[in-house]
Write an enzyme that holds these catalytic residues in place. Sequence first.
Site, short mmCIF file in Angstrom:
data_model
loop_
_atom_site.label_atom_id
_atom_site.label_comp_id
_atom_site.label_asym_id
_atom_site.label_seq_id
_atom_site.Cartn_x
_atom_site.Cartn_y
_atom_site.Cartn_z
N THR A 188 29.99 37.79 25.92
CA THR A 188 31.35 38.26 26.16
C THR A 188 32.27 37.39 25.31
O THR A 188 31.87 36.30 24.88
CB THR A 188 31.74 38.12 27.65
N GLU B 225 29.02 43.84 29.66
CA GLU B 225 28.11 43.77 30.80
C GLU B 225 27.55 45.14 31.18
O GLU B 225 26.70 45.25 32.07
CB GLU B 225 28.84 43.16 32.02
N LYS C 227 52.54 40.96 38.59
CA LYS C 227 52.89 41.06 40.01
C LYS C 227 54.37 40.72 40.14
O LYS C 227 54.78 39.59 40.02
CB LYS C 227 52.03 40.12 40.83
N TRP D 30 52.45 45.61 41.97
CA TRP D 30 51.81 45.55 40.66
C TRP D 30 52.48 46.47 39.64
O TRP D 30 52.85 47.59 39.96
CB TRP D 30 50.34 45.98 40.78
#
Length: 547
Positions: free
Chosen positions: A186, A331, A444, A449
């Site tokens: 990653t 992944e 936030k 959100w």
Amino acid sequence: MQGLMMDMPLLVSGILQHAARHHGDTEIVSRRTEGDIHRYTYADCERRARRLADALTREGVSIGDRVATLAWNGYRHLELYYAVGGMGAVIHTINPRLHPEQIAWIVNHAGDVHLAFDTTFLPIVEAIAPHCPNVRSWIAMVDEERQPASDKVANLVNYERLLAGGAEGYRWPEIDERSAVGLCYTSGTTGNPKGAMYTHRSTVLHAYASALPDAMGASSRDCILPVVPMFHVNAWGLPYSCPLVGAKLVLPGAQLDGKSLYELFEAEGVTYSAGVPTVWLGLLQYVGQAGLKFSTFSRTVIGGSACPPAMIRAFQEQYGVEVIHAWGMTEMSPLGTLCRLQNKHLKLPPEAQQRLLEKQGHVIFGVDLKIVDDDDRELPWDGKTFGNLLARGPWVLREYFRGEGGDPLKYDADGRGWFPTGDVATIDADGYMQITDRSKDVIKSGGEWISTIDLENLAMAHPAVANAAVIGVPHPKWDERPLLVVVRKAQAEATREELLAFYEGKVAKWWIPDDVRFVDAIPLGATGKILKTKLREQFRDYRLPGA
Ligand code: ADP
């Protein structure tokens, strides 16, 4: 009672063998770092991969050993994929855009025993070789007469000379399909990179599934050019799915600018491509300015980060190119969802179809998704409620290489493991998923959100905007508020006020960014995605007006 079918392991060598036997004369065309165009066939590729596998065996590479690459998309890279994987070793593709220190760290963590590289990357090899004691040879992927010399690298080997030492009579071994075949790290935007280790089984299943008509829909009638690099999650599986279906493959090498790509698309009759949104910005700009059209290009997969709706429309309306928006991650091998209309959507008005196609899409069979709240309670699929996105399936990671980070999975009441993607998303009643944000990027504001992706997509629809990113900046009352960072198109004018007014009526008032900053460029990461960590750092001392 057991079924009575043959127990034939799913191996990547089987894919190339199939292509060589049943699509033997189908072409693989590569733009080489040597500067010319190279062409050969799947049959040639399989023959050379066998010789290379034999040569590597003679070099002492054995089952499970890691062999790394620092390379562009090209036929030698493809041969390495199959020679290394097919012989039971592990092909470890490294992103050359990472910092050399990070590359050396990855090479050592992976325990790579050989590293093959395109000569463009010789400076990287020179920088890391002294720090990578386990690497027994550095293999320059170039014609023998162009073999570079370096006094900084001991054991500099030539790829063609190495390959010539291998025997064509090599036979692909029949190994356990659960053996490791590939390793990708990653990008490590937070903490050290972690390794995802794919199995033969996961890779073959992913190749089958990704070629399905409602997924990538690849076929032997296609001519496919992966712009997405073979070091970015295995070019999203295309080096496996193209030979699996027998598609002609065009590998663009190091020249990924709009002009070079366009010329290759036209010269080779490319029908299908795949890449992250930022590469398409360059291509669209080039074709737009030069007033060109595509003669064969008809579909492209765009993913890796959210594809701005304005880009989907431009491709569709100006060039007749269908955009298949896709989502996935290292992944997940990487494909999770792709966005295509279903039969029931065909009657919808064009605007509703367009809105649907902007989503990241529907899972392919094999992947399951769910969204949960912070207490891991499952949330409804209503297209509005958003939550943490979890995934499971036979090509989804169970554990990182060397157990890094412990057990990453979350377990449900039935004890089934789910991989937390780190993304926040909605899922609608038809199962179409839409990414709201990465959980580390979401803003936030006053406990609520705000999706940075939504705000970026809207900004990208403004005619003066070339690129846009939204980050959260501290606010004394609301904790965080959105700041819009914009790169204007050349010669285009747009003021802060105009851009803010552009949001009116399109999002809730409290979502509208508090300020706009104009910059020359937005920092991009190693896979061409906006590097929000760097951008946040860049604006660390920035204070909102009145805050
Ligand atoms: P990294 O960027 O960290 O190297 P990946 O390339 O595996 O890792 O990126 C996976 C992440 O990229 C996903 O978890 C998601 O946040 C983002 N991503 C991928 N495709 C899309 C998409 N179509 N829309 C929005 N985000 C996406």
